[in-house]
Design a protein around this motif. Structure first.
Motif, PDB file in Angstrom:
ATOM      1  N   GLY A 215       0.842  -1.090  -0.121  1.00 20.12           N
ATOM      2  CA  GLY A 215      -0.407  -0.204   0.015  1.00 20.12           C
ATOM      3  C   GLY A 215       0.438   1.389   0.290  1.00 20.12           C
ATOM      4  O   GLY A 215       0.438   2.241   0.268  1.00 20.12           O
ATOM      5  N   GLY A 216       2.154   1.072  -0.181  1.00 20.41           N
ATOM      6  CA  GLY A 216       3.257   2.558  -0.139  1.00 20.41           C
ATOM      7  C   GLY A 216       2.613   3.146  -1.134  1.00 20.41           C
ATOM      8  O   GLY A 216       3.208   2.535  -2.654  1.00 20.41           O
ATOM      9  N   ALA A 217       2.837   4.347  -1.352  1.00 20.93           N
ATOM     10  CA  ALA A 217       2.800   5.220  -3.358  1.00 20.93           C
ATOM     11  C   ALA A 217       4.351   4.607  -3.584  1.00 20.93           C
ATOM     12  O   ALA A 217       5.745   5.592  -2.396  1.00 20.93           O
ATOM     13  N   LEU A 218       4.576   4.836  -4.671  1.00 21.82           N
ATOM     14  CA  LEU A 218       5.789   4.620  -5.631  1.00 21.82           C
ATOM     15  C   LEU A 218       5.755   6.112  -6.411  1.00 21.82           C
ATOM     16  O   LEU A 218       6.733   6.443  -6.623  1.00 21.82           O
ATOM     17  N   VAL A 219       4.285   6.584  -6.923  1.00 21.68           N
ATOM     18  CA  VAL A 219       5.004   7.337  -7.889  1.00 21.68           C
ATOM     19  C   VAL A 219       2.901   8.295  -7.228  1.00 21.68           C
ATOM     20  O   VAL A 219       2.251   7.486  -7.847  1.00 21.68           O
ATOM     21  N   CYS A 220       2.629   9.385  -7.925  1.00 18.73           N
ATOM     22  CA  CYS A 220       2.052   9.791  -8.085  1.00 18.73           C
ATOM     23  C   CYS A 220       1.316  11.473  -9.288  1.00 18.73           C
ATOM     24  O   CYS A 220       2.608  11.940  -9.337  1.00 18.73           O
ATOM     25  N   GLU A 221       0.795  10.974 -10.304  1.00 19.95           N
ATOM     26  CA  GLU A 221       0.926  11.491 -11.185  1.00 19.95           C
ATOM     27  C   GLU A 221      -0.817  12.068 -11.457  1.00 19.95           C
ATOM     28  O   GLU A 221      -1.150  11.864 -11.641  1.00 19.95           O
ATOM     29  N   GLU A 222      -0.212  13.639 -12.155  1.00 24.78           N
ATOM     30  CA  GLU A 222      -0.713  14.342 -12.363  1.00 24.78           C
ATOM     31  C   GLU A 222      -0.895  15.396 -13.114  1.00 24.78           C
ATOM     32  O   GLU A 222      -0.367  16.076 -14.215  1.00 24.78           O
ATOM     33  N   GLY A 223      -2.009  14.179 -14.386  1.00 28.01           N
ATOM     34  CA  GLY A 223      -1.591  15.000 -16.324  1.00 28.01           C
ATOM     35  C   GLY A 223      -3.242  15.983 -16.145  1.00 28.01           C
ATOM     36  O   GLY A 223      -4.784  15.825 -15.551  1.00 28.01           O
ATOM     37  N   VAL A 224      -2.469  16.696 -16.437  1.00 26.49           N
ATOM     38  CA  VAL A 224      -4.188  17.881 -17.139  1.00 26.49           C
ATOM     39  C   VAL A 224      -3.558  18.030 -18.518  1.00 26.49           C
ATOM     40  O   VAL A 224      -3.470  18.402 -19.369  1.00 26.49           O
ATOM     41  N   THR A 225      -5.755  17.479 -19.260  1.00 22.55           N
ATOM     42  CA  THR A 225      -5.566  18.018 -20.508  1.00 22.55           C
ATOM     43  C   THR A 225      -6.938  19.023 -20.555  1.00 22.55           C
ATOM     44  O   THR A 225      -8.115  18.558 -19.966  1.00 22.55           O
ATOM     45  N   PRO A 226      -6.306  19.891 -21.992  1.00 18.38           N
ATOM     46  CA  PRO A 226      -7.812  20.926 -22.643  1.00 18.38           C
ATOM     47  C   PRO A 226      -9.119  19.774 -22.418  1.00 18.38           C
ATOM     48  O   PRO A 226      -8.981  18.925 -22.941  1.00 18.38           O
ATOM     49  N   GLU A 227      -9.810  20.678 -22.067  1.00 18.14           N
ATOM     50  CA  GLU A 227     -11.634  19.790 -21.762  1.00 18.14           C
ATOM     51  C   GLU A 227     -12.511  19.393 -23.484  1.00 18.14           C
ATOM     52  O   GLU A 227     -12.282  18.041 -23.563  1.00 18.14           O
ATOM     53  N   GLY A 228     -11.369  20.037 -24.012  1.00 17.55           N
ATOM     54  CA  GLY A 228     -12.050  19.356 -25.776  1.00 17.55           C
ATOM     55  C   GLY A 228     -11.067  19.079 -26.547  1.00 17.55           C
ATOM     56  O   GLY A 228     -11.869  18.302 -27.547  1.00 17.55           O
ATOM     57  N   ILE A 229     -10.282  18.452 -25.839  1.00 20.10           N
ATOM     58  CA  ILE A 229      -9.347  16.671 -26.339  1.00 20.10           C
ATOM     59  C   ILE A 229      -9.728  15.954 -25.876  1.00 20.10           C
ATOM     60  O   ILE A 229      -9.033  14.650 -26.031  1.00 20.10           O
ATOM     61  N   TYR A 230      -9.975  16.166 -24.067  1.00 22.43           N
ATOM     62  CA  TYR A 230     -10.224  14.534 -23.286  1.00 22.43           C
ATOM     63  C   TYR A 230     -10.990  14.004 -24.181  1.00 22.43           C
ATOM     64  O   TYR A 230     -11.943  14.436 -24.242  1.00 22.43           O
ATOM     65  N   GLU A 231     -10.281  12.902 -23.865  1.00 21.57           N
ATOM     66  CA  GLU A 231     -11.480  11.190 -23.982  1.00 21.57           C
ATOM     67  C   GLU A 231     -11.230   9.962 -23.295  1.00 21.57           C
ATOM     68  O   GLU A 231      -9.379  10.129 -23.214  1.00 21.57           O
ATOM     69  N   ARG A 232     -12.173   9.584 -23.015  1.00 21.63           N
ATOM     70  CA  ARG A 232     -11.403   7.987 -21.998  1.00 21.63           C
ATOM     71  C   ARG A 232     -12.884   7.001 -22.742  1.00 21.63           C
ATOM     72  O   ARG A 232     -14.120   7.135 -23.079  1.00 21.63           O
ATOM     73  N   THR A 233     -12.338   5.969 -23.429  1.00 19.61           N
ATOM     74  CA  THR A 233     -12.729   4.810 -23.120  1.00 19.61           C
ATOM     75  C   THR A 233     -12.515   3.462 -22.221  1.00 19.61           C
ATOM     76  O   THR A 233     -10.962   3.272 -22.215  1.00 19.61           O
ATOM     77  N   ASP A 234     -13.356   3.354 -21.842  1.00 23.63           N
ATOM     78  CA  ASP A 234     -13.535   2.003 -21.577  1.00 23.63           C
ATOM     79  C   ASP A 234     -14.180   0.699 -22.415  1.00 23.63           C
ATOM     80  O   ASP A 234     -15.211   0.580 -22.703  1.00 23.63           O
ATOM     81  N   SER A 235     -13.070  -0.548 -22.193  1.00 16.81           N
ATOM     82  CA  SER A 235     -14.513  -1.399 -22.887  1.00 16.81           C
ATOM     83  C   SER A 235     -14.291  -2.678 -21.659  1.00 16.81           C
ATOM     84  O   SER A 235     -12.882  -2.823 -21.254  1.00 16.81           O
ATOM     85  N   TYR A 236     -14.958  -3.239 -21.603  1.00 13.21           N
ATOM     86  CA  TYR A 236     -15.717  -4.430 -21.034  1.00 13.21           C
ATOM     87  C   TYR A 236     -16.739  -5.833 -20.929  1.00 13.21           C
ATOM     88  O   TYR A 236     -17.323  -4.767 -22.018  1.00 13.21           O
ATOM     89  N   PRO A 237     -15.987  -6.836 -20.868  1.00 12.46           N
ATOM     90  CA  PRO A 237     -17.440  -7.596 -20.618  1.00 12.46           C
ATOM     91  C   PRO A 237     -18.532  -7.628 -20.591  1.00 12.46           C
ATOM     92  O   PRO A 237     -19.212  -7.122 -18.962  1.00 12.46           O
ATOM     93  N   MET A 238     -19.990  -7.902 -20.783  1.00 12.10           N
ATOM     94  CA  MET A 238     -21.158  -7.318 -21.015  1.00 12.10           C
ATOM     95  C   MET A 238     -22.107  -9.273 -20.576  1.00 12.10           C
ATOM     96  O   MET A 238     -21.558 -10.225 -21.268  1.00 12.10           O
TER      97      MET A 238
END
Length: 238
Positions: A215-238
């Motif tokens: 449970g010890g943290a190795l790294v914390c990254e903060e990524g900042v992306t303009p809302e107009g180009i931010y996109e996230r897609t999740d694929s999962y079984p149904m």
């Protein structure tokens, strides 16, 4: 702790690769040549090359020797699911400024499990499209327990095998769980400048935290992306 000769040779080759002396697709010196250059046995030279091969920096190619693999590209914060290739979702990036020790914002310190006022090592990079247009601005924060045992994190030179492999080699610790939290807010002045935005502009912020089996943290990254180009897609079984 004394550095063994094969480790010294491997580190020298690693630095040469990072500096572009051996570009991707080219061969590094043979075991015989390394043995002559460093005045060591061929077995020691081969052991040094094996370190680079284990780290995924070089690969054996019949009739040619050991070839430097294509230089891995960086990724925005997150997108580090188990089983994904290191280059998955990657894009070109440039290092911003020099790594430095500083007191992190409260939410970063909390994610890293650090005490108030304690300093962490921060590295910043700008992800961009092939034409140079900014995509996202990423700051990676490393707690003292990691950064002080992995000195190359404080250097500006790229880490050829990637920070995860390097940290594992230096500390024996590696990610067992990742957490990505996405929020929307206005860009800060620094973020707007890096991303070439007109303020006020909304941005998507991905806070990625990697922790080990304890449970010890190795790294914390903060990524900042303009809302107009931010996109996230999740694929999962149904």
């Amino acid at each position: 702790m004394a550095v063994l000769k094969y480790e010294e040779i491997a580190e020298s080759l690693r630095a040469q690769i990072a500096n572009g002396e051996f570009p991707p697709g080219t061969a590094i010196p043979s075991g015989r040549d390394l043995a002559e250059q460093w005045s060591v046995s061929r077995a020691t030279a081969i052991k040094a090359v094996d370190v680079l091969r284990a780290d995924g920096i070089v690969e054996a190619r019949q009739g040619t020797g050991f070839i430097v693999v294509e230089t891995p590209v960086g990724r925005p914060a997150g997108a580090r699911h188990a089983g994904a290739a290191r280059v998955s979702g990657g894009m070109p990036f440039q290092r911003i400024g020099n790594p430095e020790w500083t007191i992190p914002p409260a939410h970063i310190a909390g994610a890293l499990g650090m005490d108030e006022g304690e300093e962490a090592l921060v590295r910043a990079r700008l992800m961009h499209y092939p034409d140079g247009t900014p995509h996202s601005y990423v700051t990676a924060w490393f707690p003292p327990s990691i950064a002080r045992n992995a000195p190359r994190l404080a250097q500006t030179a790229p880490i050829a095998e990637g920070t995860t492999r390097y940290i594992r080699r230096q500390t024996g610790r590696f990610p067992a769980e990742g957490s990505d939290t996405t929020t929307i807010r206005l860009a800060s002045e620094v973020e707007a400048e890096r991303l070439r935005l007109d303020r006020p502009t909304a941005v998507a912020v991905v806070l990625h935290v990697a922790t080990d089996h304890e449970g010890g943290a190795l790294v914390c990254e903060e990524g900042v992306t303009p809302e107009g180009i931010y996109e996230r897609t999740d694929s999962y079984p149904m």
